[in-house]
Design an enzyme around this catalytic site. Structure first.
Site, PDB file in Angstrom:
ATOM      1  N   GLY A 124       0.833  -1.200   0.000  1.00  0.00           N
ATOM      2  CA  GLY A 124       0.000   0.000   0.000  1.00  0.00           C
ATOM      3  C   GLY A 124       0.862   1.241   0.000  1.00  0.00           C
ATOM      4  O   GLY A 124       0.606   2.208  -0.716  1.00  0.00           O
ATOM      5  N   ALA A 125       1.923   1.204   0.821  1.00  0.00           N
ATOM      6  CA  ALA A 125       2.847   2.333   0.915  1.00  0.00           C
ATOM      7  C   ALA A 125       4.089   1.861   1.649  1.00  0.00           C
ATOM      8  O   ALA A 125       4.129   0.749   2.196  1.00  0.00           O
ATOM      9  CB  ALA A 125       2.206   3.518   1.639  1.00  0.00           C
ATOM     10  N   MET A 126       5.128   2.700   1.672  1.00  0.00           N
ATOM     11  CA  MET A 126       6.381   2.385   2.353  1.00  0.00           C
ATOM     12  C   MET A 126       6.871   3.620   3.087  1.00  0.00           C
ATOM     13  O   MET A 126       6.946   4.701   2.516  1.00  0.00           O
ATOM     14  CB  MET A 126       7.436   1.902   1.354  1.00  0.00           C
ATOM     15  CG  MET A 126       8.785   1.603   1.982  1.00  0.00           C
ATOM     16  SD  MET A 126       8.691   0.231   3.170  1.00  0.00           S
ATOM     17  CE  MET A 126      10.186   0.542   4.120  1.00  0.00           C
ATOM     18  N   GLU A 127       7.259   3.400   4.347  1.00  0.00           N
ATOM     19  CA  GLU A 127       7.542   4.493   5.276  1.00  0.00           C
ATOM     20  C   GLU A 127       8.943   5.056   5.172  1.00  0.00           C
ATOM     21  O   GLU A 127       9.556   5.420   6.183  1.00  0.00           O
ATOM     22  CB  GLU A 127       7.300   4.005   6.706  1.00  0.00           C
ATOM     23  CG  GLU A 127       8.266   2.922   7.204  1.00  0.00           C
ATOM     24  CD  GLU A 127       7.811   1.503   6.963  1.00  0.00           C
ATOM     25  OE1 GLU A 127       8.322   0.597   7.643  1.00  0.00           O
ATOM     26  OE2 GLU A 127       6.931   1.297   6.120  1.00  0.00           O
ATOM     27  N   ASN A 128       9.496   5.187   3.982  1.00  0.00           N
ATOM     28  CA  ASN A 128      10.816   5.777   3.855  1.00  0.00           C
ATOM     29  C   ASN A 128      10.832   7.151   4.528  1.00  0.00           C
ATOM     30  O   ASN A 128       9.993   7.998   4.228  1.00  0.00           O
ATOM     31  CB  ASN A 128      11.184   5.961   2.378  1.00  0.00           C
ATOM     32  CG  ASN A 128      10.917   4.727   1.552  1.00  0.00           C
ATOM     33  OD1 ASN A 128      11.462   3.665   1.809  1.00  0.00           O
ATOM     34  ND2 ASN A 128      10.064   4.878   0.547  1.00  0.00           N
ATOM     35  N   HIS A 159      -1.003   6.130   8.794  1.00  0.00           N
ATOM     36  CA  HIS A 159      -0.196   4.949   9.141  1.00  0.00           C
ATOM     37  C   HIS A 159       1.279   5.197   8.833  1.00  0.00           C
ATOM     38  O   HIS A 159       2.159   4.977   9.676  1.00  0.00           O
ATOM     39  CB  HIS A 159      -0.736   3.759   8.346  1.00  0.00           C
ATOM     40  CG  HIS A 159       0.032   2.485   8.475  1.00  0.00           C
ATOM     41  ND1 HIS A 159      -0.500   1.353   9.027  1.00  0.00           N
ATOM     42  CD2 HIS A 159       1.290   2.135   8.085  1.00  0.00           C
ATOM     43  CE1 HIS A 159       0.389   0.374   8.998  1.00  0.00           C
ATOM     44  NE2 HIS A 159       1.492   0.825   8.425  1.00  0.00           N
ATOM     45  N   GLU A 160       1.558   5.654   7.618  1.00  0.00           N
ATOM     46  CA  GLU A 160       2.955   5.852   7.218  1.00  0.00           C
ATOM     47  C   GLU A 160       3.610   6.974   8.008  1.00  0.00           C
ATOM     48  O   GLU A 160       4.795   6.901   8.345  1.00  0.00           O
ATOM     49  CB  GLU A 160       3.038   6.126   5.712  1.00  0.00           C
ATOM     50  CG  GLU A 160       2.482   5.023   4.839  1.00  0.00           C
ATOM     51  CD  GLU A 160       3.095   3.660   5.118  1.00  0.00           C
ATOM     52  OE1 GLU A 160       4.298   3.583   5.402  1.00  0.00           O
ATOM     53  OE2 GLU A 160       2.343   2.661   5.070  1.00  0.00           O
ATOM     54  N   GLU A 189       4.642  -2.335  12.474  1.00  0.00           N
ATOM     55  CA  GLU A 189       3.363  -2.367  11.763  1.00  0.00           C
ATOM     56  C   GLU A 189       2.146  -2.296  12.683  1.00  0.00           C
ATOM     57  O   GLU A 189       1.163  -1.629  12.370  1.00  0.00           O
ATOM     58  CB  GLU A 189       3.302  -3.603  10.870  1.00  0.00           C
ATOM     59  CG  GLU A 189       4.388  -3.640   9.804  1.00  0.00           C
ATOM     60  CD  GLU A 189       4.434  -2.383   8.944  1.00  0.00           C
ATOM     61  OE1 GLU A 189       3.427  -1.661   8.866  1.00  0.00           O
ATOM     62  OE2 GLU A 189       5.489  -2.124   8.357  1.00  0.00           O
TER      63      GLU A 189
END
Length: 834
Positions: free
Chosen positions: A259-263, A293-294, A316
């Site tokens: 869904g997304a990535m928390e870079n 969330h991210e 998570e």
């Protein structure tokens, strides 16, 4: 592709004890062609003692390596490991020059050319251990370092990274050095982005997408930035530690697996979140939740990072909980926990009842391949549910105090479960360690079963627990509305602990019509109602006043079907009776999805399926009729989508496609047009010419996926053979991207075409193993999730799958998916036979 060595926990611990990694200076050249890019890395590190170690890299060509100015033999590269022999204690500089391959699977440096305008974009996805696909690194989360990136790109591109980027001329971009972060969090996204930029609290904020999506991003830019600002401000009210990075960019990128990535400083999202077609408000809420969330990860995951992958839940579960809770507190989306209850919790419940279940905080994650398997409904939904129960038990004040202690103790460092629990324990006198043992180190779903004893003038509720965890639950007590026989009225809510230390106290008054344990959905457990309450909800579910309570009840009915305690036809009848009165979009969508995907397609036998589809079609017609006034566009859109998906005859939906509109609305946007065409393909009511014409009308990436899905769905032997070869053929040059593979797989298996595709069921277990081994974990995930013959609910499929697990040696990512799919298949067989 050759299987690369995976990093074991013991190896990571040994290397962390040996090395301190200070700084990476990475130069990437993205102008060297369509297949590869150049990667030059300087790693400054120190060794505490004399020893041997290794650095990871997966090059197309390893040109040169020097250690402290002395050349190393590039031929010593073994798979993805370059040995560093006879390393002396002290400071070192390692230089690596390599050519690296672009990816088409969403791993490493993914490259995508937009079919709409021919523009190309690249971005990194380095989680879990894919930094080595982009540059040389000591690839484990507890060897944090400063990263300094330079990128050479085509002149008209913009380069985004973890820190603020500057174009220094001639296509060269420099990113500001990061604080200490883990290797898997490094991020680059380059291309001719369309950007909307602003500032908030002195920090640059930006949102970015492909140029072809610019009008759609612009239309939602205010909403996205408002959500971002609101969550950012709310987190600063909750957390004492300020946002730890120099900017906050959100890039919507193509063909993204997650869904997304928390870079840190550069969150990447799948660009389906840039809506080209109409969506419901619940879908907008989901997008907002992912934003929240991210952003939570900037603190929990990026500022404080797990030491090893056994604590992935620390990332998570926390972000999942905070995402829903913060969205509820800070935005217009105030019913987020209803959506969590009806969509996310069942994901956790299902995962926790399979053979592959694991504790929220597992203790046996021996290597990175094993770790990758734990990104599932347990680490997300069950973990977030456990934290929600913890907050209910501990109190939010003490919970946040413990969280802030954790940030303060471990900022820009790494932490384990024990560190987190110690931080929580410092803020309360409650036994948090015992709570963690009961909730985080155990597997399975508890069941709370209600029984009500009724006597003149009083009634008593007993809650029997199957399982070992302590629960604090809210009990909802409801009476029938004497003035409106369809409605139920809340008499009272009260809290109780399960198990109780003493016998339950009687309540004064008449026996309630409905008693709902876990009424506010604050714990994680399956619920079984007493007989009277079950009869009440089957007859009057839509009369329950609170959406979250209705979500708890719908989940109970769902669990009962899966456990063989409620006939699938009775669930369908309940849906038909009560969904036409439902107002919550998440509930309507969730119940319809379960009824169609699970009940009609799997839990009922093939000869029962037509009647089920007819029931669902009539239900959707009821919802469409109810929304003719235009006041409920989201509800109408859900009904139209499911009316298309359950159509047993083509005439009505073919007329919609020809006219370009559903009578009374909505107009058919690209998503609805491809949906109709896919269903017509399944029913044999369209052909290649119509698919090609639709693709000419919509040549976008989404259009390409729609065409692939439709072609694979055609009930024709040649069409099936072409689709199968596209997915499982062995020609590297013809490999489908991750998204086109998924789209083709989604079209291939259809219950209406069981006879036509029967020969492919046995082939699947051979060909999926081969393609997973050749193309790696991302395609293995897609092959196991989307290309599995889920319609083939029979003993022979189960037998073939079990033989594959015993003898074919699938790679871990595919093995896990097969274990889960076969368990679901076995459950479906049991439900059919119940």
């Amino acid at each position: 592709m050759a299987r690369m060595s995976v990093l074991t926990r013991d190896e990571a611990q040994n290397r962390a004890q040996l090395l301190d990694v200070h700084r990476y200076t990475v130069e990437l050249d993205l102008t060297t062609g369509d297949e590869t890019f150049d990667s030059r890395t300087l790693i400054r590190f120190s060794a505490r003692t004399d020893a041997d170690t290794f650095v990871e890299i997966k090059p197309a060509e390893l040109r040169s390596v020097t250690l402290d100015g002395q050349p190393l033999d590039a031929a010593t590269l073994d798979g993805n490991r370059l040995p560093l022999k006879n390393l002396a204690a002290g400071e070192h500089e390692l230089r690596v020059d390599a050519s690296m391959r672009y990816s088409r699977t969403g791993e490493g440096m993914h490259r995508f050319t937009d079919p709409t305008d021919g523009e190309t974009y690249v971005y990194t996805q380095l989680f879990l251990d894919d930094v080595q696909r982009v540059f040389a690194a000591f690839d484990q989360p507890d060897l944090k370092a400063v990263f300094e990136l330079g990128v050479t790109a085509p002149q008209h591109w913009t380069v985004l990274a973890n820190g603020v980027t500057e174009h220094t001329g001639e296509g060269v971009w420099r990113a500001a050095p990061t604080p200490l972060i883990s290797t898997y969090l490094v991020a680059v996204a380059a291309g001719p982005w369309h950007s909307v930029r602003t500032e908030h609290r002195g920090l640059p904020f930006g949102i970015h997408c492909r140029r072809s999506l610019a009008p759609y991003l612009d239309a939602d830019a205010d909403e996205l930035l408002d959500i971002t600002r609101a969550c950012f401000d709310r987190y600063h009210e909750k957390f004492e530690e300020p946002y730890p990075f120099d900017s906050y960019d959100q890039a919507f990128v193509p063909e993204f697996n997650a869904g997304a990535m928390e870079n840190p400083g550069l969150v990447t999202f799948r660009d389906e979140f840039v809506y080209r077609s109409a969506v419901t408000d619940t879908e907008r809420q989901t997008r907002a939740m992912v934003v929240a969330h991210e952003m939570a990860h900037m603190w929990f995951g990026d500022l404080v990072t797990l030491t090893w992958w056994d604590d992935i839940w620390l990332n998570e579960s926390f972000a999942e909980y905070m995402g829903y809770q913060t969205l509820t507190e800070a935005t217009r989306f105030t019913d987020t926990w209803t959506d969590f209850g009806v969509t996310r919790k069942p994901w956790g419940y299902d995962a926790d009842q399979r053979p592959s279940t694991h504790p929220v905080a597992p203790e046996n994650v021996q290597d990175t391949a094993s770790a990758l398997l734990n990104f599932d409904g347990i680490s997300y939904a069950k973990g977030a549910s456990a934290l929600r129960q913890l907050v209910a038990w501990l109190g939010e004040k003490d919970f946040l105090a413990g969280i802030n202690t954790h940030f303060r103790r471990h900022r820009f460092g790494n932490a384990r479960l024990a560190d987190f629990i110690d931080s929580l324990a410092s803020a309360t006198e409650r036994d948090v360690h015992a709570w963690a043992d009961a909730w985080l180190r155990t597997t399975g779903v508890d069941t709370l079963t209600a029984s009500v004893d009724s006597r003149p003038g009083q009634w008593t509720l007993a809650l029997d627990r199957t399982g070992e965890r302590p629960h604090r639950v809210t009990v909802g007590v409801y009476d029938r509305d004497l003035h409106d026989g369809r409605s139920l009225l809340l008499r009272e809510r009260y809290e109780t602990d399960v198990p109780q230390d003493t016998a339950p106290e009687p309540h004064t008054g008449t026996r309630p019509a409905l008693v709902v344990p876990n009424d506010l959905d604050l714990t994680y457990a399956k619920i079984r109602l007493d007989d009277t309450s079950l009869e009440t909800v089957l007859r009057g579910l839509s009369g329950i006043p609170d959406t979250l309570t209705r979500a708890v009840v719908w989940n109970t009915l769902r669990d009962m079907v899966r456990d063989g305690e409620l006939a699938p036809a009775d669930h369908l009848a309940t849906a038909a009776a009560h969904l036409p009165e439902e107002t919550d979009l998440a509930l309507v969508q969730g119940v319809l999805a379960f009824a169609s995907v699970h009940i009609a397609d799997r839990y009922l036998t093939p000869d029962q399926r037509p009647a089920a589809l007819a029931t669902l079609t009539e239900l959707c017609r009821d919802l469409i009729r109810r929304t003719e006034d235009g006041d409920h566009p989201g509800l109408r859109l859900i009904a139209v989508r499911h009316r298309i998906d359950t159509a047993a005859h083509p005439d009505a939906i073919a007329a919609w496609l020809a006219e370009g509109i559903v009578p009374g609305g909505p107009e058919l946007d690209p998503e609805l047009r491809w949906r109709v065409l896919a269903r017509l393909a399944v029913l044999g009511a369209t052909d290649e010419a119509a698919i090609a014409a639709e693709l000419a009308r919509d040549p976008s990436a989404t259009g390409q996926e729609g065409a692939a899905r439709c072609r694979a769905a055609l009930p024709d032997e040649d069409a099936k053979a072409r689709a199968w070869d596209a997915m499982f053929g062995s020609d590297d040059r013809a490999d489908l991207s991750n998204y086109l593979f998924t789209a083709t797989a989604q079209g291939f298996w259809q219950p209406e075409q069981a006879d036509l595709v029967r020969p492919y069921v046995a082939r699947y277990f051979k060909d999926a193993v081969a393609v997973a081994a050749r193309r790696g974990p991302a395609i293995a995930e897609a092959a196991g999730r989307w290309a599995f013959p889920v319609h083939a609910v029979d003993a022979e499929t189960l037998k073939l799958g079990e033989k594959c697990l015993r003898k074919a040696d699938p790679i871990p990512a595919l093995r896990r998916k097969l274990v889960d799919q076969l368990d679901d298949l076995g459950r479906a067989l049991r439900v059919q036979q119940a």
